[in-house]
Design an enzyme around this catalytic site. Structure first.
Site, PDB file in Angstrom:
ATOM      1  N   LYS A  16      -4.117 -10.549  -6.123  1.00 12.15           N
ATOM      2  CA  LYS A  16      -5.366 -10.676  -5.372  1.00 12.15           C
ATOM      3  C   LYS A  16      -6.448  -9.749  -5.954  1.00 12.15           C
ATOM      4  O   LYS A  16      -6.121  -8.645  -6.403  1.00 12.15           O
ATOM      5  CB  LYS A  16      -5.070 -10.255  -3.925  1.00 12.15           C
ATOM      6  CG  LYS A  16      -6.216 -10.411  -2.968  1.00 12.15           C
ATOM      7  CD  LYS A  16      -5.857  -9.878  -1.585  1.00 12.15           C
ATOM      8  CE  LYS A  16      -6.145  -8.396  -1.463  1.00 12.15           C
ATOM      9  NZ  LYS A  16      -6.634  -7.950  -0.151  1.00 12.15           N
ATOM     10  N   LYS A  62       0.832  -1.217   0.000  1.00 10.06           N
ATOM     11  CA  LYS A  62       0.000   0.000   0.000  1.00 10.06           C
ATOM     12  C   LYS A  62       0.855   1.250   0.000  1.00 10.06           C
ATOM     13  O   LYS A  62       0.462   2.263  -0.570  1.00 10.06           O
ATOM     14  CB  LYS A  62      -0.984  -0.007   1.174  1.00 10.06           C
ATOM     15  CG  LYS A  62      -2.100  -1.020   0.963  1.00 10.06           C
ATOM     16  CD  LYS A  62      -3.384  -0.705   1.702  1.00 10.06           C
ATOM     17  CE  LYS A  62      -4.467  -1.687   1.257  1.00 10.06           C
ATOM     18  NZ  LYS A  62      -5.647  -1.694   2.083  1.00 10.06           N
ATOM     19  N   LYS A  96     -10.878  -4.552  -3.693  1.00  9.71           N
ATOM     20  CA  LYS A  96     -11.942  -3.578  -3.922  1.00  9.71           C
ATOM     21  C   LYS A  96     -11.392  -2.234  -4.381  1.00  9.71           C
ATOM     22  O   LYS A  96     -12.094  -1.453  -4.991  1.00  9.71           O
ATOM     23  CB  LYS A  96     -12.852  -3.433  -2.699  1.00  9.71           C
ATOM     24  CG  LYS A  96     -12.182  -2.989  -1.415  1.00  9.71           C
ATOM     25  CD  LYS A  96     -13.239  -2.760  -0.328  1.00  9.71           C
ATOM     26  CE  LYS A  96     -13.172  -3.744   0.812  1.00  9.71           C
ATOM     27  NZ  LYS A  96     -11.973  -3.653   1.655  1.00  9.71           N
TER      28      LYS A  96
HETATM   29  N1  AQP Z   1      -9.230 -11.467  -3.089  1.00 12.11           N
HETATM   30  C1  AQP Z   1      -9.554 -11.963  -1.893  1.00 12.11           C
HETATM   31  N2  AQP Z   1      -9.706 -13.291  -1.714  1.00 12.11           N
HETATM   32  C2  AQP Z   1     -10.052 -13.800  -0.496  1.00 12.11           C
HETATM   33  N3  AQP Z   1     -10.282 -13.025   0.594  1.00 12.11           N
HETATM   34  C3  AQP Z   1     -10.154 -11.700   0.448  1.00 12.11           C
HETATM   35  N4  AQP Z   1     -10.296 -10.671   1.303  1.00 12.11           N
HETATM   36  C4  AQP Z   1     -10.035  -9.497   0.662  1.00 12.11           C
HETATM   37  N5  AQP Z   1      -9.721  -9.745  -0.626  1.00 12.11           N
HETATM   38  C5  AQP Z   1      -9.776 -11.091  -0.780  1.00 12.11           C
HETATM   39  C6  AQP Z   1     -10.701 -10.805   2.695  1.00 12.11           C
HETATM   40  O1  AQP Z   1     -11.784  -9.916   2.911  1.00 12.11           O
HETATM   41  C7  AQP Z   1     -11.732  -9.463   4.268  1.00 12.11           C
HETATM   42  C8  AQP Z   1     -11.881  -7.987   4.328  1.00 12.11           C
HETATM   43  O2  AQP Z   1     -10.786  -7.363   3.711  1.00 12.11           O
HETATM   44  P1  AQP Z   1     -10.448  -5.872   4.111  1.00 12.11           P
HETATM   45  O3  AQP Z   1     -11.564  -4.994   3.784  1.00 12.11           O
HETATM   46  O4  AQP Z   1     -10.001  -5.819   5.523  1.00 12.11           O
HETATM   47  O5  AQP Z   1      -9.215  -5.438   3.294  1.00 12.11           O
HETATM   48  P2  AQP Z   1      -8.278  -6.162   2.310  1.00 12.11           P
HETATM   49  O6  AQP Z   1      -7.883  -7.511   2.769  1.00 12.11           O
HETATM   50  O7  AQP Z   1      -7.149  -5.208   2.028  1.00 12.11           O
HETATM   51  O8  AQP Z   1      -9.280  -6.292   1.085  1.00 12.11           O
HETATM   52  P3  AQP Z   1      -9.259  -5.536  -0.264  1.00 12.11           P
HETATM   53  O9  AQP Z   1     -10.520  -5.902  -0.981  1.00 12.11           O
HETATM   54  O10 AQP Z   1      -7.991  -5.786  -0.985  1.00 12.11           O
HETATM   55  O11 AQP Z   1      -9.375  -4.022   0.199  1.00 12.11           O
HETATM   56  P4  AQP Z   1      -8.480  -2.783  -0.199  1.00 12.11           P
HETATM   57  O12 AQP Z   1      -8.469  -2.767  -1.701  1.00 12.11           O
HETATM   58  O13 AQP Z   1      -9.184  -1.603   0.399  1.00 12.11           O
HETATM   59  O14 AQP Z   1      -7.136  -3.000   0.404  1.00 12.11           O
HETATM   60  C9  AQP Z   1     -10.404  -9.955   4.850  1.00 12.11           C
HETATM   61  O15 AQP Z   1     -10.664 -11.106   5.630  1.00 12.11           O
HETATM   62  C10 AQP Z   1      -9.612 -10.324   3.645  1.00 12.11           C
HETATM   63  O16 AQP Z   1      -8.683 -11.359   3.899  1.00 12.11           O
END
Ligand code: AQP
Length: 331
Positions: free
Chosen positions: A197, A115, A200
């Site tokens: 991965k 990040k 969002k």
């Molecule tokens: N691609 C993924 N596959 C499986 N699990 C996923 N999680 C996120 N992306 C995947 C799981 O979703 C939960 C919430 O995630 P988060 O909102 O805490 O942030 P993150 O892991 O950083 O998810 P994003 O979607 O990638 O968000 P941004 O883009 O804002 O950083 C967690 O349990 C995560 O493991």
């Protein structure tokens, strides 16, 4: 809280529109813990501001994330659903845990490295100390189990290290939590670059299936998903795109990889992509319907948030008071 009652905690950041990665890796599993655990599911808005957010969008997505928890099957009567910033104990314990976390440990976190590279103009201290706030989220509730995707495993390990360190100075303070990482669906990958991965906050909307995408959009995005020059629907090395689609199909249908490979033998990638799109759209249709109902009743969502914050605060302050006493704060 009943004695010996096991606790489950998890959260999602309202940092973008939620994806099927968030759904299959985490939220889909939340409801399964309700019968055997006391569950706390939080919308972690304080984590979201480690990256710049548009205030009106953050507010909207906070409601939407709560509504999606419920639409995905998490019953607000049986689970504590709330917003992180409504329970100040999270930030308070976060500060304490900062003082039990080493600079070197935080520097090794891959999410921080990723990040800070993506947001080079805003490498703020909150982004760096994100894992200590996450440790506070979890440890406040004396959590036994944390359902998360594989990307959060490193943060969970650090949470365990911080809790163990605190307990070694002040015995019997925190329960040491275990991650629950689903075998299938732990890492859903981007449709545009299946070595990455699905996130969002991805800038390319075609790389991501959002939980709220409509049927046609879901099918169109799957049709366009990057695969390879082969045609056999079979898991294998160098077939990241197909591996990802097989994983998604498997977790949505409950079918094994071997059964899926048999089902699509000789049928080619086109047929398979369409089937994945249809299965995904079918699975999300009832979620959409319930989501629309919930969002039409904002007051209802606010009542759930308020009740959730009250329940969570009671449990959180029990741990926070214990921590303060152990540290020698006058309370
Ligand atoms: N691609 C993924 N596959 C499986 N699990 C996923 N999680 C996120 N992306 C995947 C799981 O979703 C939960 C919430 O995630 P988060 O909102 O805490 O942030 P993150 O892991 O950083 O998810 P994003 O979607 O990638 O968000 P941004 O883009 O804002 O950083 C967690 O349990 C995560 O493991």
């Amino acid at each position: 809280m009943l004695q010996n009652e096991k606790v489950c905690f998890s959260g999602v950041q309202p940092s973008g529109n939620l994806t099927i990665g968030n759904y299959l890796g985490a939220i889909k599993n939340f409801a399964t813990f309700s019968n055997d655990y006391r569950c706390f599911y939080c919308v972690v808005d304080e984590h979201a501001i480690t990256v710049r957010q548009v205030p009106a969008e953050l507010r909207r997505r906070t409601y939407e994330t709560l509504a999606l928890y419920i639409a995905c099957g998490v019953d607000p009567e049986k689970n504590t659903l709330y917003v992180q910033s409504h329970v100040p104990a999270h930030a308070e314990l976060g500060w304490v845990l900062n003082c039990f976390t080493m600079f070197g440990e935080l520097s090794r976190m891959t999410q921080f490295k990723d990040k800070s590279a993506r947001h080079a103009d805003n490498v703020n201290a909150g982004l760096f100390t994100y894992p200590t706030l996450m440790a506070a989220d979890i440890l406040l509730y004396q959590t036994d189990i944390v359902p998360v995707g594989i990307d959060q495993k490193q943060h969970l390990e650090l949470t365990r290290d911080i809790a163990t360190r605190f307990n070694s100075v002040h015995p019997d303070t925190f329960t040491i939590p275990e991650p629950y990482i689903p075998q299938t669906g732990m890492k859903i990958c981007s449709l545009a670059d299946p070595t990455k991965k699905m996130s969002k906050s991805d800038e390319n909307p075609n790389a991501v299936i959002y939980i709220l995408d409509d049927r046609d959009t879901i099918i169109r995005k799957f049709k366009r998903a990057v695969t390879d020059s082969g045609s056999e629907v079979r898991m294998g090395e160098g077939k990241d795109g197909i591996n990802n689609l097989i994983t998604i199909y498997s977790v949505l249908t409950g079918k094994s990889v071997a059964d899926i490979e048999r089902e699509f033998e000789g049928r080619g990638y086109g047929d398979f992509k369409l089937a994945v799109g249809e299965v995904c759209a079918d699975a999300l249709a009832p979620v959409h319907a319930r989501f629309d109902e919930l969002m039409a009743d904002k007051a209802g969502l606010e009542a759930i948030m308020k009740q959730g914050a009250e329940n969570a605060s009671r449990a959180a302050y029990r741990t926070l008071s214990k921590v303060k006493k152990k540290l020698g704060f006058v309370i």
